[in-house]
Design a protein around this motif. Sequence first.
Motif, PDB file in Angstrom:
ATOM      1  N   ILE A 336       0.797  -1.230   0.000  1.00 12.33           N
ATOM      2  CA  ILE A 336       0.000   0.000   0.000  1.00 12.33           C
ATOM      3  C   ILE A 336       0.835   1.288   0.000  1.00 12.33           C
ATOM      4  O   ILE A 336       0.464   2.258  -0.647  1.00 12.33           O
ATOM      5  N   GLY A 337       1.973   1.256   0.684  1.00  8.08           N
ATOM      6  CA  GLY A 337       2.819   2.454   0.710  1.00  8.08           C
ATOM      7  C   GLY A 337       3.243   2.862  -0.696  1.00  8.08           C
ATOM      8  O   GLY A 337       3.079   4.020  -1.113  1.00  8.08           O
ATOM      9  N   GLU A 342       2.614   5.943  -5.886  1.00  6.13           N
ATOM     10  CA  GLU A 342       2.405   5.901  -7.346  1.00  6.13           C
ATOM     11  C   GLU A 342       1.118   6.655  -7.706  1.00  6.13           C
ATOM     12  O   GLU A 342       1.057   7.381  -8.688  1.00  6.13           O
ATOM     13  N   MET A 343       0.094   6.453  -6.880  1.00  5.11           N
ATOM     14  CA  MET A 343      -1.204   7.089  -7.124  1.00  5.11           C
ATOM     15  C   MET A 343      -1.073   8.609  -7.088  1.00  5.11           C
ATOM     16  O   MET A 343      -1.621   9.305  -7.947  1.00  5.11           O
ATOM     17  N   VAL A 365      -4.079   5.240   6.309  1.00  5.58           N
ATOM     18  CA  VAL A 365      -4.435   3.832   6.127  1.00  5.58           C
ATOM     19  C   VAL A 365      -4.722   3.227   7.500  1.00  5.58           C
ATOM     20  O   VAL A 365      -3.794   2.949   8.271  1.00  5.58           O
ATOM     21  N   TYR A 366      -5.998   3.082   7.815  1.00  4.34           N
ATOM     22  CA  TYR A 366      -6.396   2.529   9.117  1.00  4.34           C
ATOM     23  C   TYR A 366      -6.182   1.021   9.102  1.00  4.34           C
ATOM     24  O   TYR A 366      -6.542   0.348   8.142  1.00  4.34           O
ATOM     25  N   GLY A 367      -5.559   0.534  10.156  1.00  6.78           N
ATOM     26  CA  GLY A 367      -5.089  -0.850  10.186  1.00  6.78           C
ATOM     27  C   GLY A 367      -3.564  -0.855  10.185  1.00  6.78           C
ATOM     28  O   GLY A 367      -2.935  -1.781  10.668  1.00  6.78           O
ATOM     29  N   ILE A 368      -2.976   0.229   9.651  1.00  2.00           N
ATOM     30  CA  ILE A 368      -1.504   0.317   9.602  1.00  2.00           C
ATOM     31  C   ILE A 368      -1.012   1.515  10.417  1.00  2.00           C
ATOM     32  O   ILE A 368      -0.354   1.344  11.430  1.00  2.00           O
ATOM     33  N   ASP A 369      -1.350   2.727   9.984  1.00  5.14           N
ATOM     34  CA  ASP A 369      -0.897   3.892  10.748  1.00  5.14           C
ATOM     35  C   ASP A 369      -1.871   5.065  10.617  1.00  5.14           C
ATOM     36  O   ASP A 369      -1.452   6.215  10.552  1.00  5.14           O
ATOM     37  N   TYR A 409      -8.635   5.800 -10.255  1.00  8.49           N
ATOM     38  CA  TYR A 409      -7.329   5.223 -10.585  1.00  8.49           C
ATOM     39  C   TYR A 409      -6.815   4.305  -9.476  1.00  8.49           C
ATOM     40  O   TYR A 409      -6.120   3.334  -9.750  1.00  8.49           O
ATOM     41  N   LEU A 410      -7.194   4.583  -8.241  1.00  3.35           N
ATOM     42  CA  LEU A 410      -6.789   3.678  -7.146  1.00  3.35           C
ATOM     43  C   LEU A 410      -7.583   2.361  -7.238  1.00  3.35           C
ATOM     44  O   LEU A 410      -7.051   1.283  -7.001  1.00  3.35           O
ATOM     45  N   LEU A 411      -8.838   2.472  -7.635  1.00  2.82           N
ATOM     46  CA  LEU A 411      -9.685   1.279  -7.807  1.00  2.82           C
ATOM     47  C   LEU A 411      -9.078   0.322  -8.832  1.00  2.82           C
ATOM     48  O   LEU A 411      -9.075  -0.897  -8.628  1.00  2.82           O
ATOM     49  N   HIS A 412      -8.508   0.888  -9.893  1.00  2.78           N
ATOM     50  CA  HIS A 412      -8.047   0.048 -11.008  1.00  2.78           C
ATOM     51  C   HIS A 412      -6.530   0.028 -11.157  1.00  2.78           C
ATOM     52  O   HIS A 412      -6.022  -0.405 -12.183  1.00  2.78           O
ATOM     53  N   HIS A 413      -5.806   0.507 -10.168  1.00  3.82           N
ATOM     54  CA  HIS A 413      -4.344   0.593 -10.302  1.00  3.82           C
ATOM     55  C   HIS A 413      -3.706  -0.799 -10.462  1.00  3.82           C
ATOM     56  O   HIS A 413      -3.906  -1.685  -9.625  1.00  3.82           O
ATOM     57  N   GLY A 414      -2.943  -0.974 -11.522  1.00  8.48           N
ATOM     58  CA  GLY A 414      -2.322  -2.278 -11.806  1.00  8.48           C
ATOM     59  C   GLY A 414      -0.938  -2.386 -11.207  1.00  8.48           C
ATOM     60  O   GLY A 414       0.064  -2.276 -11.894  1.00  8.48           O
ATOM     61  N   PHE A 415      -0.893  -2.605  -9.904  1.00 10.63           N
ATOM     62  CA  PHE A 415       0.411  -2.710  -9.236  1.00 10.63           C
ATOM     63  C   PHE A 415       1.006  -4.106  -9.473  1.00 10.63           C
ATOM     64  O   PHE A 415       0.285  -5.052  -9.830  1.00 10.63           O
ATOM     65  N   ALA A 416       2.317  -4.228  -9.260  1.00  6.83           N
ATOM     66  CA  ALA A 416       3.023  -5.494  -9.496  1.00  6.83           C
ATOM     67  C   ALA A 416       2.484  -6.588  -8.576  1.00  6.83           C
ATOM     68  O   ALA A 416       2.350  -6.370  -7.372  1.00  6.83           O
ATOM     69  N   GLY A 417       2.146  -7.743  -9.143  1.00 10.49           N
ATOM     70  CA  GLY A 417       1.696  -8.890  -8.342  1.00 10.49           C
ATOM     71  C   GLY A 417       0.208  -8.886  -8.042  1.00 10.49           C
ATOM     72  O   GLY A 417      -0.284  -9.669  -7.227  1.00 10.49           O
ATOM     73  N   ARG A 418      -0.534  -8.018  -8.727  1.00 10.10           N
ATOM     74  CA  ARG A 418      -1.978  -7.866  -8.445  1.00 10.10           C
ATOM     75  C   ARG A 418      -2.763  -9.140  -8.792  1.00 10.10           C
ATOM     76  O   ARG A 418      -2.595  -9.712  -9.870  1.00 10.10           O
ATOM     77  N   LEU A 419      -3.633  -9.575  -7.881  1.00  4.72           N
ATOM     78  CA  LEU A 419      -4.514 -10.727  -8.116  1.00  4.72           C
ATOM     79  C   LEU A 419      -5.912 -10.266  -8.520  1.00  4.72           C
ATOM     80  O   LEU A 419      -6.548 -10.848  -9.397  1.00  4.72           O
ATOM     81  N   SER A 420      -6.406  -9.236  -7.845  1.00  4.06           N
ATOM     82  CA  SER A 420      -7.822  -8.832  -7.981  1.00  4.06           C
ATOM     83  C   SER A 420      -7.957  -7.786  -9.079  1.00  4.06           C
ATOM     84  O   SER A 420      -8.119  -6.596  -8.813  1.00  4.06           O
ATOM     85  N   THR A 421      -7.860  -8.242 -10.324  1.00  2.00           N
ATOM     86  CA  THR A 421      -7.733  -7.311 -11.445  1.00  2.00           C
ATOM     87  C   THR A 421      -9.024  -6.573 -11.799  1.00  2.00           C
ATOM     88  O   THR A 421      -9.035  -5.751 -12.692  1.00  2.00           O
TER      89      THR A 421
END
Lengths: 465, 100
Positions: A336-337, A342-343, A365-369, A409-421
């Motif tokens: 997420i960082g 990138e976003m 990001v709630y759950g992290i910081d 763009y965050l909804l559809h961001h194609g980051f490396a290793g993405r499963l949920s395309t």
Amino acid sequence: MSALDRLRAECGGARAALRVISASGQLGYGVPEAAFAEGLRRRPHVIGADMGSTDPGPYYLGAGELATSDEMSRKDLRRLLVGARSIGVPLIIGTAGTGGARPHLETVLAMVREIARAEGLKFRMAAIRADLPRDVVKAAVRAKRIRPLGKMDAFGEAEVDGAAHLVGQMGTEAFVRALETGAEVVIAGRACDTAIYAAIPSLLGFPMGPAMHMAKIVECASLCCVPGGRDTMLATLEGDSFVLESMNPKRHATPMSVAAHSLYEQSDPHRVHEPEGTLNVESARYEAVDSHRTRVSGARWEPARRFTVKVEGATLVGERVALIAGSSDPRFIANIGTILDEMSAIVADLVGRKPGVDYQLSFRVYGIDGVVAWPKPPAVPPREVFVLGEAVAPTLALALTVAKTTKQYLLHHGFAGRLSTAGNLAFPFTPPEVVAGRAYRFSAYHVMEVDDLAALFPVEVEEVG
Amino acid sequence: MKLMDLARVVRSKNAGPLKITLDLMFEDEARYQRALQSPALSPGAIAPLYGLARSQVEVIPYRPALAIKVVMDRTVPSGSLGDRDVYGAQQHAPLLEVEI
């Protein structure tokens, strides 16, 4: 005979005990009725309530709005006005309308007039203004007679002019002047909480150490008890000491609970700085009267060599839009960082404006910081995260553009290793961009040296009803 | 022993919009003294838990309430852009797991 003349006849020269009730430390959030009624039955000499603070943040001071609801604010004011007039004692309210600047004070004064009309009440009212003249503050800036009370951005003459509202915290002196007009009801702008309760003891000649200590503790109503609460608190000042008693029999003022209250919201538990001096509680003693009441003595009052006033200012930052979304995807959470960095770059490119200058985009990001700026990431990644995006810009249109672009763009961001395309985010509802109003910041939280306190806090008297 | 098991109250709150204050309160003199003497509650030990410099943290014992007060600079003033906690009421968690 004015309220003050009656008090002087009864308790003047500190010959008799002075009974003070604190109806609320946060008027407008609801005053519990049973404890307030019990407080009235104890025949207090004065009723006080505090109505504001910097605690809810810079928005209310900046926008001139109340943090409390219109309905509950009126209900509380009605209860106190009717109660005070029913036993014929002064009612003193500090930091009217959350922020204590002109619009807050005007809103509360209008409410008081309306309630008086509806209830058929007649009284003399004194209003004390707390808005600082800009030229006075600028002169203090030039003379280096004003300094910040911690780490904050520079506050120069341009910032003095730029503040939406700029107030000073008035002290006991201002309330004394208001009461000397014979006012039965005093409504003050930004004020020290203590001054609400210290003014009458000061007028009657009670020793200021115990009087100011009483004021400091009682201003939060029954918060100094176990269990702490919002119920009306009675303080009985007997010269060198005072006794504290909650008007709710389930709340007990114990030596430990009362001593602990000296810590509350204070950076120094031993000293409280007021415009006219410093309350020193280092040698205070706390003794149980019984299981419900505590007697306090031993505090000292150190008059100031030079008067000081705390200055509070709030400045408009821009229009705010919040973006709310969640994720349960472990790869999205793990990265997420990087994804959010990138976003930010993608959005800047698409919007075609300069981030950090033309607009501000940030994420929690709630759950992290989201709550604490933890220096290290969690040992185990969370199962889900809540992402709060925040876009602030000079116009609502631009803030919405930034938030809406980020969302898609965050909804559809194609980051490396993405499963949920098909999508990275869960939106609890749409639109997920929530217009959050104007954003302000505290531009001043300073202490200013002052030669003439009375000139800063003018009193206006009117006959109501 | 972890602080959250030793203390009766561990709370945080704004002390004005530029400072956060943490109050650690103890049930009895023995627990208070144990916490007071612990190197884990020195400014130098607390500062890195919050990503602060040692000079930004102050520790003040307050015997009348068997309490220890910690006062820290806010890195962002209350309610300014980037703040996470306007009231400062949830900044106690990094201290809870500290070993006393």
